[in-house]
Design a protein around this motif. Structure first.
Motif, PDB file in Angstrom:
ATOM      1  N   ASP A   3      33.232  34.260  48.529  1.00 16.04           N
ATOM      2  CA  ASP A   3      34.376  34.617  47.701  1.00 16.04           C
ATOM      3  C   ASP A   3      34.270  36.127  47.498  1.00 16.04           C
ATOM      4  O   ASP A   3      33.328  36.770  47.963  1.00 16.04           O
ATOM      5  CB  ASP A   3      34.421  33.822  46.403  1.00 16.04           C
ATOM      6  CG  ASP A   3      33.256  34.091  45.464  1.00 16.04           C
ATOM      7  OD1 ASP A   3      32.484  35.048  45.689  1.00 16.04           O
ATOM      8  OD2 ASP A   3      33.109  33.350  44.489  1.00 16.04           O
ATOM      9  N   LEU A   4      35.232  36.717  46.826  1.00 12.76           N
ATOM     10  CA  LEU A   4      35.252  38.174  46.718  1.00 12.76           C
ATOM     11  C   LEU A   4      34.022  38.706  45.985  1.00 12.76           C
ATOM     12  O   LEU A   4      33.438  39.711  46.399  1.00 12.76           O
ATOM     13  CB  LEU A   4      36.545  38.638  46.039  1.00 12.76           C
ATOM     14  CG  LEU A   4      36.811  40.135  46.067  1.00 12.76           C
ATOM     15  CD1 LEU A   4      36.801  40.680  47.486  1.00 12.76           C
ATOM     16  CD2 LEU A   4      38.147  40.435  45.397  1.00 12.76           C
ATOM     17  N   TRP A  36      35.878  42.409  39.645  1.00 15.93           N
ATOM     18  CA  TRP A  36      35.886  41.548  40.828  1.00 15.93           C
ATOM     19  C   TRP A  36      34.490  40.995  41.089  1.00 15.93           C
ATOM     20  O   TRP A  36      34.332  39.812  41.388  1.00 15.93           O
ATOM     21  CB  TRP A  36      36.343  42.311  42.066  1.00 15.93           C
ATOM     22  CG  TRP A  36      37.756  42.788  42.073  1.00 15.93           C
ATOM     23  CD1 TRP A  36      38.711  42.621  41.103  1.00 15.93           C
ATOM     24  CD2 TRP A  36      38.377  43.536  43.107  1.00 15.93           C
ATOM     25  NE1 TRP A  36      39.875  43.225  41.482  1.00 15.93           N
ATOM     26  CE2 TRP A  36      39.693  43.795  42.715  1.00 15.93           C
ATOM     27  CE3 TRP A  36      37.932  44.039  44.328  1.00 15.93           C
ATOM     28  CZ2 TRP A  36      40.587  44.509  43.510  1.00 15.93           C
ATOM     29  CZ3 TRP A  36      38.814  44.748  45.119  1.00 15.93           C
ATOM     30  CH2 TRP A  36      40.133  44.977  44.711  1.00 15.93           C
ATOM     31  N   ALA A  42      39.066  37.672  40.403  1.00 16.92           N
ATOM     32  CA  ALA A  42      38.677  37.925  41.786  1.00 16.92           C
ATOM     33  C   ALA A  42      39.393  37.025  42.783  1.00 16.92           C
ATOM     34  O   ALA A  42      39.428  37.322  43.959  1.00 16.92           O
ATOM     35  CB  ALA A  42      37.169  37.768  41.941  1.00 16.92           C
ATOM     36  N   THR A  43      39.948  35.914  42.323  1.00 15.73           N
ATOM     37  CA  THR A  43      40.621  34.996  43.238  1.00 15.73           C
ATOM     38  C   THR A  43      41.863  34.437  42.579  1.00 15.73           C
ATOM     39  O   THR A  43      42.100  34.613  41.391  1.00 15.73           O
ATOM     40  CB  THR A  43      39.703  33.811  43.626  1.00 15.73           C
ATOM     41  OG1 THR A  43      39.332  33.124  42.426  1.00 15.73           O
ATOM     42  CG2 THR A  43      38.464  34.281  44.353  1.00 15.73           C
ATOM     43  N   GLY A  47      44.861  37.331  41.148  1.00 12.27           N
ATOM     44  CA  GLY A  47      43.774  38.163  41.617  1.00 12.27           C
ATOM     45  C   GLY A  47      44.246  39.540  42.059  1.00 12.27           C
ATOM     46  O   GLY A  47      45.361  39.954  41.768  1.00 12.27           O
ATOM     47  N   LEU A  53      43.343  45.228  47.873  1.00 14.28           N
ATOM     48  CA  LEU A  53      42.495  44.536  48.845  1.00 14.28           C
ATOM     49  C   LEU A  53      42.418  45.317  50.148  1.00 14.28           C
ATOM     50  O   LEU A  53      41.356  45.415  50.767  1.00 14.28           O
ATOM     51  CB  LEU A  53      43.006  43.116  49.089  1.00 14.28           C
ATOM     52  CG  LEU A  53      42.849  42.151  47.920  1.00 14.28           C
ATOM     53  CD1 LEU A  53      43.534  40.832  48.238  1.00 14.28           C
ATOM     54  CD2 LEU A  53      41.387  41.934  47.566  1.00 14.28           C
ATOM     55  N   ALA A  71      39.260  36.744  48.862  1.00  7.89           N
ATOM     56  CA  ALA A  71      40.023  36.798  47.615  1.00  7.89           C
ATOM     57  C   ALA A  71      40.939  35.594  47.443  1.00  7.89           C
ATOM     58  O   ALA A  71      41.646  35.490  46.440  1.00  7.89           O
ATOM     59  CB  ALA A  71      40.848  38.083  47.568  1.00  7.89           C
TER      60      ALA A  71
END
Length: 117
Positions: A3-4, A36, A42-43, A47, A53, A71
Motif C-alpha cells: 500500500d502507499l 501518507w 493514504a488510500t 486519498g 501521486l 494508493a
C-alpha cells in the motif's frame, strides 16, 4: 503489492532517504508525505490527488502505475505531451458554463470508474 504507506517505507529503506529527502525530490510537503506514511489518507477515494501521486512517482523514481496501485487508485491511461496540449487547447476554447459541464462530466466518469473497481 505494497500500500502507499508500505511503499514509502520500503523506498526510504532501500534508498536510505529521509522523509525530507523524499519531500524535496518530489516537491510534496514533508507533512503530506508523513500523513501518507502513517496511513492517514493514504488510500481510498479521499486519498492523495492524482497530481500529487504523479509528483511522488517522478521524485521517487517509480512508475505512475506502481504508485497509483499502491494508493488504491485506478491507473490512468498514458497521455503524451501532444495529447495533453490538444486537450488543454480545447478546454481553453470553452466558455465558463461549458467548462463547468465538462468538469462535472469528467468527475462523474471518474466516480463511476472508482465504483466499478
Amino acid at each position: 503489492m505494497d500500500d502507499l504507506a508500505a511503499l514509502i517505507k520500503r523506498l526510504m529503506d532501500d534508498k536510505g532517504w529521509t522523509l525530507s529527502t523524499l519531500a524535496r525530490r518530489s516537491g510534496i510537503p514533508t507533512s503530506t508525505l508523513h500523513s501518507w506514511k502513517s496511513g492517514d489518507r493514504a488510500t481510498g477515494s479521499r486519498g492523495p490527488s492524482p497530481v500529487l501521486l504523479r509528483k511522488f512517482a517522478e521524485g521517487a523514481g517509480l512508475t505512475v502505475a506502481e504508485v497509483f496501485e499502491a494508493a488504491g487508485r485506478s491507473i490512468p491511461a498514458p497521455m503524451d505531451d501532444d495529447a495533453e496540449r490538444r486537450f488543454l487547447h480545447l478546454y481553453r476554447t470553452l466558455d465558463a458554463e461549458d467548462r463547468r459541464i465538462l468538469e462535472t462530466t469528467m468527475q462523474a466518469m471518474s466516480e463511476r470508474k472508482k465504483s466499478r473497481s
